[in-house]
Design a protein around this motif. Structure first.
Motif: not given
Length: 199
Positions: A48, A74-80, A85, A41, A46
């Motif tokens: 990913v 990664l689930p869309k809601e958890e993926r930046p 990035c 990120k 941090s």
């Protein structure tokens, strides 16, 4: 400015040493090449995802491709968003991976070893050969800053810093170089058995 660059370079080197190299050790023992990558990120650096080459599974699964696949799993809601990035690759990406980074919408990438290192130090000349034969690009001189992304060498960024500020970074670089030398020796000894088309 220099302090922020020191912190940034230190983080990228630590990601290579602490996350990518351990994964690469496992992959190389299976017969894969020594390439890996990670996505961080931009906000806090941090991690990913990190991944490594899996060409014995599929010749298209280069380190960068495996990492991009892991990112989009990664689930869309958890993926930046990719543009939020930082993309770090252990080796300067080949033409396949340059395109993948572009299509995935990352606006940057950083790399540790350049094309010449990949060819001369690690005896894997395919990146330069493909750029030369297919795209007529000499010495890997693609546009490192273009409308899609900008790429930079982490080692060159360290070399731009003042000498008294980079002793720790130099130590990290020396450790990383030694670890990749060992990984390369393992790969070169067994590469004929891997079945990878361009080994």
């Amino acid at each position: 400015m220099e302090t922020s660059q020191i912190i940034f370079c230190s983080k990228l080197l630590s990601v290579i040493e602490d996350y990518i190299i351990p994964l690469t050790k496992i992959g190389v023992k299976k017969g894969n090449k020594i390439f890996g990558a990670a996505i961080l990120k931009k906000t806090d650096l941090s991690i990913v995802v990190a991944d490594t080459n899996s060409e014995i599974q599929n010749p298209l699964f280069h380190g960068e491709i495996s990492t991009i696949n892991s990112f989009f799993k990664l689930p869309k809601e958890e993926r930046p968003k990719p543009e939020d990035c930082v993309f770090i690759s252990t080796h300067e990406p080949c033409s396949l991976c340059l395109s993948a980074i572009t299509w995935a919408n990352f606006d940057n990438f950083y790399y540790y070893f350049g094309y010449q290192d990949t060819k001369d130090t690690f005896h894997i000349p395919h990146d330069l050969n493909i750029l030369k034969e297919v795209f007529k690009i000499d010495n890997g001189q693609y546009a490192r800053k273009n409308k899609f992304w900008e790429s930079k060498s982490v080692v060159n960024m360290v070399n731009e810093l003042s000498d008294d500020s980079i002793l720790d970074l130099r130590e990290q670089i020396n450790r990383i170089n030694k670890k990749y030398t060992k990984l390369s020796e393992i790969y070169q000894k067994q590469k004929g058995l891997s079945g990878i088309p361009l080994s």
